[in-house]
Design a protein around this motif. Sequence first.
Motif, PDB file in Angstrom:
ATOM      1  N   VAL A   1     -27.941  16.429  -0.369  1.00 34.26           N
ATOM      2  CA  VAL A   1     -26.794  15.545  -0.055  1.00 34.26           C
ATOM      3  C   VAL A   1     -26.385  16.402   1.286  1.00 34.26           C
ATOM      4  CG1 VAL A   1     -24.247  14.473  -0.613  1.00 34.26           C
ATOM      5  CG2 VAL A   1     -26.926  14.831  -2.597  1.00 34.26           C
ATOM      6  N   GLY A   2     -25.675  15.552   2.073  1.00 33.18           N
ATOM      7  CA  GLY A   2     -24.557  16.917   3.097  1.00 33.18           C
ATOM      8  C   GLY A   2     -23.066  16.590   3.175  1.00 33.18           C
ATOM      9  N   ASP A   3     -22.200  17.286   3.470  1.00 34.96           N
ATOM     10  CA  ASP A   3     -21.282  17.947   3.217  1.00 34.96           C
ATOM     11  C   ASP A   3     -20.291  16.102   3.161  1.00 34.96           C
ATOM     12  OD1 ASP A   3     -21.229  17.959   6.002  1.00 34.96           O
ATOM     13  OD2 ASP A   3     -19.607  18.209   6.240  1.00 34.96           O
ATOM     14  N   GLY A   4     -20.433  15.143   3.517  1.00 34.36           N
ATOM     15  CA  GLY A   4     -19.672  14.179   3.339  1.00 34.36           C
ATOM     16  C   GLY A   4     -19.760  13.958   2.277  1.00 34.36           C
ATOM     17  N   GLY A   5     -20.949  13.673   1.796  1.00 27.41           N
ATOM     18  CA  GLY A   5     -21.082  13.177   0.663  1.00 27.41           C
ATOM     19  C   GLY A   5     -21.392  13.869  -0.747  1.00 27.41           C
TER      20      GLY A   5
ATOM     21  N   ASN B   1     -24.315  21.373   4.066  1.00 27.63           N
ATOM     22  CA  ASN B   1     -23.564  21.296   4.810  1.00 27.63           C
ATOM     23  C   ASN B   1     -23.046  21.960   6.680  1.00 27.63           C
ATOM     24  OD1 ASN B   1     -20.555  22.098   5.415  1.00 27.63           O
ATOM     25  ND2 ASN B   1     -20.066  23.071   4.111  1.00 27.63           N
ATOM     26  N   ASN B   2     -23.400  20.798   6.784  1.00 23.62           N
ATOM     27  CA  ASN B   2     -22.971  21.132   8.335  1.00 23.62           C
ATOM     28  C   ASN B   2     -21.590  20.669   8.699  1.00 23.62           C
ATOM     29  OD1 ASN B   2     -22.862  18.363   8.541  1.00 23.62           O
ATOM     30  ND2 ASN B   2     -25.047  17.888   8.630  1.00 23.62           N
ATOM     31  N   GLU B   3     -20.689  21.125   7.886  1.00 22.54           N
ATOM     32  CA  GLU B   3     -19.616  20.914   8.221  1.00 22.54           C
ATOM     33  C   GLU B   3     -18.483  19.559   9.116  1.00 22.54           C
ATOM     34  OE1 GLU B   3     -18.315  24.617  10.082  1.00 22.54           O
ATOM     35  OE2 GLU B   3     -18.736  25.692   7.945  1.00 22.54           O
ATOM     36  N   ALA B   4     -19.504  18.077   8.908  1.00 24.47           N
ATOM     37  CA  ALA B   4     -19.533  17.342   9.658  1.00 24.47           C
ATOM     38  C   ALA B   4     -19.884  16.002   9.284  1.00 24.47           C
ATOM     39  CB  ALA B   4     -19.125  17.372  11.323  1.00 24.47           C
ATOM     40  N   TYR B   5     -19.168  15.059   9.069  1.00 24.03           N
ATOM     41  CA  TYR B   5     -20.671  13.571   9.229  1.00 24.03           C
ATOM     42  C   TYR B   5     -21.719  13.490  10.365  1.00 24.03           C
ATOM     43  CZ  TYR B   5     -17.367  12.600   5.673  1.00 24.03           C
ATOM     44  OH  TYR B   5     -16.572  11.821   4.192  1.00 24.03           O
ATOM     45  N   SER B   6     -22.707  14.543  10.993  1.00 23.32           N
ATOM     46  CA  SER B   6     -22.831  14.973  12.169  1.00 23.32           C
ATOM     47  C   SER B   6     -23.841  13.181  11.919  1.00 23.32           C
ATOM     48  CB  SER B   6     -23.852  15.568  11.497  1.00 23.32           C
ATOM     49  OG  SER B   6     -23.778  16.875  11.757  1.00 23.32           O
ATOM     50  N   ASN B   7     -24.562  12.146  11.441  1.00 23.89           N
ATOM     51  CA  ASN B   7     -25.462  11.327  10.917  1.00 23.89           C
ATOM     52  C   ASN B   7     -24.593  10.106  11.982  1.00 23.89           C
ATOM     53  OD1 ASN B   7     -28.013   9.902  11.394  1.00 23.89           O
ATOM     54  ND2 ASN B   7     -26.708   8.750   9.556  1.00 23.89           N
TER      55      ASN B   7
HETATM   56 MG    MG Z   1     -22.608  16.694   7.333  1.00 27.18          MG
END
Ligand code: MG
Length: 312
Positions: free
Chosen positions: A105-109, A134-140
């Motif tokens: 899961v990403g950081d947003g999730g 954790n890429n520190e943003a909603y990248s997608n």
């Molecule tokens: Mg992210």
Amino acid sequence: MATSIKKLPDIEQVLSGNGACGGCPATMGLRMVGKALGPNAIMLLTPSCSVASMGMTPKLGYNWPCINITFASAGSSASGIANAVEIMKEKGRFQGELPTVFTWVGDGGTYDIGFQALSAAAERNDNFIFFCYNNEAYSNTGVQRSGATPRGTFTTTTPTGKRQPKKNMALLMLEHHIPYVATATVAYPGDLYDKVLKAKSIPGMKYIEILAPCYLGWQFDMHDTVQMSRMAVRSGAWLLWEAENGKISFSNPSASIISGKKAAESVDDYVMKQGRFNRLLKGPDAAQRIAEIQGDINREIAFMRERAKIVY
Ligand SMILES: [Mg+2]
Ligand SMILES: Cc1ncc(C[n+]2csc(CCOP(=O)(O)OP(=O)(O)O)c2C)c(N)n1
Ligand code: SF4
């Protein structure tokens, strides 16, 4: 000492030809995770870059059974699957070793939209590994701010720089009294591998967060992913630690920073290499903005140094 990269198993669970960007840190991290988990696992994913990258059946880029679930439900869905496989085993409908159930899961999730279900699963101590990359943003969706975005960052929803510091999500998970929590990042693959291997052997809820520098959101050259990951750790912007049954320990280079044996590198180089910070650092308040970013890092180092002394 962490396992050497040369000693990592040859097994590949992330297949070539998937849809990730070149130099994608999420895919690099997942590749290391796959080496530790092996094929006997079930993967749950929330909407994210890793879902966009994985492709569609029968041409999945990840070599596990993969379940796409809603943004808010990683914790509850993984709880359901983990309990289901255990019940199937009890009823004799499942032979052999139980698969490891894990979320990706990403950081947003994790920090924002899925936090409630994650918190509830942790409080129940359900038996799975929750990975946050954790890429520190909603990248997608084009790089919007999340609770993991550090102060001072440009995103499409913080065009003048985020004003708030990021949460310490791994520490929040530790305060749920789960048996294992760890942080990792792609520049230290042996450290990540060892932590996943350990988590796999522990019953109950495990939380592992992997810092994933994303060239698109952070705005650096895509071949510098590993270097950015290393700079994050050396500057103290990301601390490598784990907690087994509540006891925190740090791995190097973070251990040396925490013990005071080695000073953290100044954050200036790290910040100036990233467009998400440096595009806002041309004005007269540049020095103050850098001081704020450095202040957040110093505060976290000091806090984690003291927090590690408490075991309960
Ligand atoms: Mg992210
Ligand atoms: C409830 C809901 N809101 C919004 C979206 C749109 N959406 C899809 S992926 C995504 C970004 C996810 O961010 P993160 O979890 O950090 O993963 P990343 O994209 O950074 O890999 C968003 C907002 C969605 N699918 N569902
Ligand atoms: S935008 Fe970033 S996290 Fe997403 S696929 Fe590309 S490099 Fe990976």
